[in-house]
Design a protein around this motif. Structure first.
Motif, PDB file in Angstrom:
ATOM      1  N   VAL A 227       0.841  -1.208   0.000  1.00 51.45           N
ATOM      2  CA  VAL A 227       0.000   0.000   0.000  1.00 51.45           C
ATOM      3  C   VAL A 227       0.871   1.251   0.000  1.00 51.45           C
ATOM      4  O   VAL A 227       0.626   2.203  -0.754  1.00 51.45           O
ATOM      5  N   ARG A 228       1.908   1.263   0.851  1.00 47.18           N
ATOM      6  CA  ARG A 228       2.799   2.427   0.900  1.00 47.18           C
ATOM      7  C   ARG A 228       3.489   2.635  -0.441  1.00 47.18           C
ATOM      8  O   ARG A 228       3.640   3.760  -0.928  1.00 47.18           O
ATOM      9  N   SER A 229       3.917   1.550  -1.059  1.00 48.16           N
ATOM     10  CA  SER A 229       4.573   1.645  -2.358  1.00 48.16           C
ATOM     11  C   SER A 229       3.619   2.203  -3.425  1.00 48.16           C
ATOM     12  O   SER A 229       3.990   3.048  -4.240  1.00 48.16           O
ATOM     13  N   ALA A 230       2.363   1.734  -3.386  1.00 43.97           N
ATOM     14  CA  ALA A 230       1.367   2.232  -4.365  1.00 43.97           C
ATOM     15  C   ALA A 230       1.082   3.704  -4.157  1.00 43.97           C
ATOM     16  O   ALA A 230       0.946   4.464  -5.130  1.00 43.97           O
ATOM     17  N   LEU A 231       1.020   4.145  -2.891  1.00 46.05           N
ATOM     18  CA  LEU A 231       0.785   5.564  -2.600  1.00 46.05           C
ATOM     19  C   LEU A 231       1.945   6.432  -3.098  1.00 46.05           C
ATOM     20  O   LEU A 231       1.718   7.529  -3.624  1.00 46.05           O
ATOM     21  N   ARG A 232       3.179   5.913  -2.924  1.00 51.07           N
ATOM     22  CA  ARG A 232       4.328   6.678  -3.391  1.00 51.07           C
ATOM     23  C   ARG A 232       4.306   6.830  -4.922  1.00 51.07           C
ATOM     24  O   ARG A 232       4.592   7.893  -5.460  1.00 51.07           O
ATOM     25  N   ARG A 233       3.915   5.740  -5.593  1.00 51.85           N
ATOM     26  CA  ARG A 233       3.855   5.825  -7.057  1.00 51.85           C
ATOM     27  C   ARG A 233       2.757   6.758  -7.512  1.00 51.85           C
ATOM     28  O   ARG A 233       2.877   7.477  -8.513  1.00 51.85           O
TER      29      ARG A 233
END
Length: 411
Positions: A403-409
């Motif tokens: 989830v954190r990775s998707a938010l950063r992208r």
């Protein structure tokens, strides 16, 4: 992994072989030194044996599984026996097949020699005071009486394996009891051996998968000029064997031109081994040692899983009264705190206890049977719950990271 040429020294009545070992993987260091280099050594009483020339065999076997775990080449500074080299190639394939996720086949760099098989009639056995090592002595007595085969002549007790090098008190206590001439047959040669080989292993090679078997094989190689057969005690019957650091498949690979190494013997269960000891060498039971926890210097604590297991097996063989070396007496209530390792990793331990429970049922030990049945169920579901909780935690952690990775992208 580089093994420098070894040295043979004599000091204070002991012979020592030692070689500097160096890791080649950047960033990898030995715990004991904090550097990529550490001296590997083995010593024993000089009046037992002094090698006439350095040999790379002991160091090659001890370092083999570490190099395989790190996926480094293994450079051996001293020559090794030609047949041992061939066996090492086979052993690597066995370990790679059994443990593909933790080790790999590696490149060996060494030179070899050929020597004819020793004419010695001596048989050495690794000797801890436990059931497996005592069985080796008793079974060879039985086989000698029935068939005239060679009996065990050399007993090798090691400090630096289950008894730590730093635990001198336990070492001296154990050594004084196990080296008592009354505890073993006349003509046997008792040898106390010390090594820091476990320091080399512990950080890099899992002990039960890649650890102690090659170390025992390496120590046996120290004495190949004078001892033609070396015995490594088995842990289970053939029906219960699992991939392991020491097994009937891999231990013979530690043989060389001068010495045969045997995994002895998967023909007998633990209870059958105790019956053989009681029948052919009952005097050995008086100093039986099985405990690895040794709280407050206890010889056998009487509370850990292995102490409880052995006491139950002794009781079922009507031998428990002959063993006075347990700090806690065995009662049905003793099993209420029984803790078993995770079944998938150590199912042979569960096999021991299932055999014990069946024997209790056959012998009419209903009080032990009831509590043991309950404890086996409790341990099984307790371990399963822990595994499920660990899997859930891992899933939550990976989900949060995704989830954190998707938010950063998205930003």
């Amino acid at each position: 992994m580089i093994i420098q040429p070894s040295k043979i020294t004599n000091f204070d009545g002991r012979c020592r072989i030692a070689a500097m070992v160096e890791l080649e993987t950047p960033g990898r260091v030995f715990t004991a030194t904090g550097t990529a280099q550490q001296e590997l050594w083995i010593d024993w009483p000089a009046d037992y044996f002094v090698p006439d020339k350095p040999d790379g065999g002991p160091f090659a076997l001890i370092c083999l599984s570490v190099a395989m775990s790190l996926k480094e080449r293994l450079v051996i500074g001293d020559p090794i026996c030609q047949s041992l080299l061939i066996n090492i190639l086979e052993a690597m394939e066995i370990y790679k097949t059994d443990f593909p996720d933790i080790c790999d086949v590696i490149q060996l760099e060494t030179v070899t020699y050929h020597r004819p098989k020793s004419e010695t009639q001596r048989v050495g056995s690794f000797y801890s005071g436990g059931v497996d090592s005592l069985y080796n002595i008793a079974e060879h007595k039985r086989l000698q009486k029935q068939y005239g085969i060679l009996s065990v002549t050399d007993l090798w007790l090691i400090q630096g394996m289950d008894i730590k090098l730093s635990d001198d008190a336990l070492w001296h206590q154990t050594k004084s009891l196990l080296s008592d001439p009354e505890a073993w047959s006349e003509g046997m040669c008792y040898v106390d051996i010390r090594t820091n080989a476990r320091d080399i292993h512990d950080k890099f090679a899992p002990w039960e998968q890649l650890g102690f078997g090659p170390i025992l094989g390496g120590i046996a190689k120290c004495f190949s000029p004078i001892v033609g057969t070396a015995l490594i005690g088995s842990y289970a019957k053939y029906t219960d064997i699992i991939p392991h650091a020491s097994s009937p498949l891999v231990d013979p690979m530690w043989s060389c031109g001068r010495q045969t190494v045997r995994h002895f013997s998967c023909r007998a269960s633990r209870i059958e081994k105790i019956e053989t000891i009681a029948g052919y060498a009952p005097e050995l039971l008086q100093n039986l040692r099985v405990c690895y926890l040794n709280p407050e210097g206890a010889y056998n604590c009487g509370r850990c899983e292995k102490c409880l297991r052995t006491q139950m097996q002794l009781m079922l063989c009507n031998c428990l009264d002959e063993c006075k070396m347990f700090d806690q007496p065995l009662t049905p209530q003793s099993l209420q705190k029984l803790q078993l390792p995770w079944q998938k990793k150590n199912h042979y331990t569960w096999d021991f206890w299932r055999d014990i429970q069946r024997a209790c049922q056959l012998a009419g030990h209903d009080d032990f049977d009831r509590i043991l049945s309950k404890q086996l169920r409790r341990n099984k579901f307790s371990r399963l719950r822990k595994r499920i909780k660990a899997a859930v935690r891992s899933l939550r952690k990976s989900t949060k990271a995704a989830v954190r990775s998707a938010l950063r992208r998205a930003r």
